[in-house]
Design an enzyme around this catalytic site. Structure first.
Site, PDB file in Angstrom:
ATOM      1  N   ASP A  10      32.771  84.378  13.921  1.00  0.00           N
ATOM      2  CA  ASP A  10      33.547  85.569  13.576  1.00  0.00           C
ATOM      3  C   ASP A  10      33.592  86.476  14.801  1.00  0.00           C
ATOM      4  O   ASP A  10      32.578  86.661  15.489  1.00  0.00           O
ATOM      5  CB  ASP A  10      32.929  86.329  12.409  1.00  0.00           C
ATOM      6  CG  ASP A  10      33.828  87.481  11.962  1.00  0.00           C
ATOM      7  OD1 ASP A  10      34.803  87.224  11.233  1.00  0.00           O
ATOM      8  OD2 ASP A  10      33.570  88.635  12.370  1.00  0.00           O
ATOM      9  N   GLU A  12      34.799  90.340  16.232  1.00  0.00           N
ATOM     10  CA  GLU A  12      35.355  91.679  16.100  1.00  0.00           C
ATOM     11  C   GLU A  12      36.111  91.947  17.390  1.00  0.00           C
ATOM     12  O   GLU A  12      35.643  91.577  18.480  1.00  0.00           O
ATOM     13  CB  GLU A  12      34.268  92.719  15.875  1.00  0.00           C
ATOM     14  CG  GLU A  12      33.527  92.586  14.552  1.00  0.00           C
ATOM     15  CD  GLU A  12      34.431  92.687  13.343  1.00  0.00           C
ATOM     16  OE1 GLU A  12      35.335  93.560  13.354  1.00  0.00           O
ATOM     17  OE2 GLU A  12      34.254  91.907  12.386  1.00  0.00           O
ATOM     18  N   HIS A 149      33.036  93.651   8.497  1.00  0.00           N
ATOM     19  CA  HIS A 149      33.525  94.013   9.827  1.00  0.00           C
ATOM     20  C   HIS A 149      32.377  94.182  10.814  1.00  0.00           C
ATOM     21  O   HIS A 149      32.507  94.870  11.825  1.00  0.00           O
ATOM     22  CB  HIS A 149      34.412  95.255   9.798  1.00  0.00           C
ATOM     23  CG  HIS A 149      35.702  95.042   9.056  1.00  0.00           C
ATOM     24  ND1 HIS A 149      36.650  94.131   9.449  1.00  0.00           N
ATOM     25  CD2 HIS A 149      36.166  95.610   7.917  1.00  0.00           C
ATOM     26  CE1 HIS A 149      37.656  94.152   8.592  1.00  0.00           C
ATOM     27  NE2 HIS A 149      37.382  95.031   7.656  1.00  0.00           N
ATOM     28  N   ASP A 154      30.007  88.983   8.513  1.00  0.00           N
ATOM     29  CA  ASP A 154      31.165  88.191   8.111  1.00  0.00           C
ATOM     30  C   ASP A 154      30.947  86.702   8.357  1.00  0.00           C
ATOM     31  O   ASP A 154      31.348  85.865   7.542  1.00  0.00           O
ATOM     32  CB  ASP A 154      32.412  88.663   8.866  1.00  0.00           C
ATOM     33  CG  ASP A 154      32.874  90.052   8.416  1.00  0.00           C
ATOM     34  OD1 ASP A 154      32.307  90.571   7.442  1.00  0.00           O
ATOM     35  OD2 ASP A 154      33.789  90.603   9.048  1.00  0.00           O
TER      36      ASP A 154
END
Length: 410
Positions: A10, A12, A149, A154
């Protein structure tokens, strides 16, 4: 030979478009066995060398990013942790696009096609009546998603979601096929010096006040010119009632350069605070807002509580001045015609700030030049090119609250 397994990832990011200027600012990798059982976890912040975009979404501060490695530094270990594994992500198209874009920036091109599974797309098969968001899919399996987030949260939830899908599958053929394909297509190792990964909890500012970083014993204090230079910098740092990491470092460097010891700095801070108090009491009234403002500054400068009480006391009840309120600061002010540059994702639309600036006779300026009076950043520690150039030029950088305070004085 058993298959390697799955690597759930994941990212960001600063925004949605890896083909433009948007960059990765956090990555998490979760390893799972071929049966979906989680075996290992890693995550790190990544310094993108630019502003951080929608900080209200990912909640990463520029002060944290200052301590983080670059993507190039963590890439060798990231590639090793993905090698031979099936990539898994919720909206895998998004994460793989960013992965490939970041790898291309460091001139690394995978010589095999990445094998990826998308838990969002798989929801069509396993959760036909549920929503497609990660939260909706996790809710269907009672998977906790606390702190969405954040890459580690996540990625963990997505790995657990994958395990849920696998447990409800009628056969393993599709999973085994993906595992075999990933096992055959190995990534070329990237050679590089090992770089520690820095999770968010390790990147938090130490909490060590900048006063504690100022040397206790220095040559004698350099006199009124040095005093005024330090106080002028302190005044600019406090415009937005925040002392950013860059400003904290700047104050320490200034004290060292001028030969101002920690004890001398404490006296200067007290002098500055008494001057603010005198200005607040100049009309004979100390409002609740003024008292709160003084409390904010007192906390930032570590003003002793007894001194705060003396400054906010009614003039006829106030103990005598300790002899440190003699300095009068000219203060930083915006004047009509001054150039102001904005940078980063503001909480208010840029158009509103532009209107506010022009209504006060100020001139919005897109580029940072030496003629710019002020740069306003979404985060006062912003790593944007504009903020970096402003610091190189010695231009004051404030946040939106700081701009609002300055506009009130124009």
């Amino acid at each position: 030979m058993p298959h390697t397994g799955f690597a759930t990832i994941d990212f960001e990011t600063t925004g949605l478009f890896p083909g433009g200027n948007d960059r990765v600012i956090e990555v998490a990798v979760v390893h799972s066995d071929p049966d979906g059982s989680i075996t290992a976890r890693w995550d790190t912040l990544i310094n993108p060398g630019r502003d951080l975009g929608r900080q209200d979404i990912h909640r990463i501060s520029a002060a944290e990013i200052l301590r983080a490695p670059t993507f190039a530094q963590i890439a060798p270990e990231l590639i090793a942790r993905l090698d031979g594994r099936v990539l898994v992500a919720h909206n895998a198209a998004f994460d793989t696009r960013f992965l490939i874009a970041e790898l291309e920036r460091i001139d690394y091109v995978p010589d095999v096609e990445l094998v990826a599974l998308c838990t969002m797309q798989l929801a069509r098969v396993f959760l036909p009546d549920a929503g497609r968001s990660l939260a909706d899919c996790c809710a269907a399996f009672d998977i906790v998603l606390d702190g969405a987030h954040r890459a580690s949260v996540d990625a963990e939830a997505t790995a657990r979601l994958l395990a849920g899908y696998m447990a409800h599958a009628r056969d393993r053929s599709s999973w085994d096929q993906a595992l075999e394909q990933a096992d055959r297509g190995r990534l070329i190792p990237l050679i590089g010096a090992p770089t520690p990964w820095v999770p968010r909890e390790h990147a938090q500012p130490t909490g060590r006040h900048f006063l504690e970083r100022i040397v206790e014993t220095l040559p004698p204090f350099g006199g009124s010119d040095a005093q005024n230079e330090y106080l002028a910098l302190l005044d600019r740092c406090l415009l937005d009632r925040v002392i950013s990491q860059h400003e904290s470092d700047g104050l320490v460097a200034m004290a060292t350069k001028l030969g101002i010891s920690r004890d001398a700095c404490e006296k200067l801070h007290l002098e500055y605070f008494w001057s603010l108090g005198a200005a607040a009491w100049s009309d004979g009234v100390l409002t609740a807002d003024e008292r709160d403002d003084l409390a904010t500054v007192a906390a930032l400068l570590q003003i002793p509580s007894d001194q705060f009480d003396r400054v906010v006391a009614e003039p006829d009840e106030r103990p005598s001045d300790p002899g440190t309120a003699g300095t009068t600061l000219a203060g930083f002010r915006l004047e009509p015609g001054d150039l102001v540059t904005l940078t980063g994702e503001m909480s208010r639309p840029r158009s509103e700030w532009h209107d506010a600036l022009t209504s006060h006779g100020l001139v919005p300026k897109e580029a940072v030049t030496k003629q710019v009076k002020l740069v306003v950043a979404a985060d006062p520690d912003s790593l944007s090119g504009k903020a970096r150039k402003a610091r190189n030029y010695g231009i004051t950088v404030v946040d939106e609250a700081g701009l609002a305070r300055l506009l009130a004085g124009v």
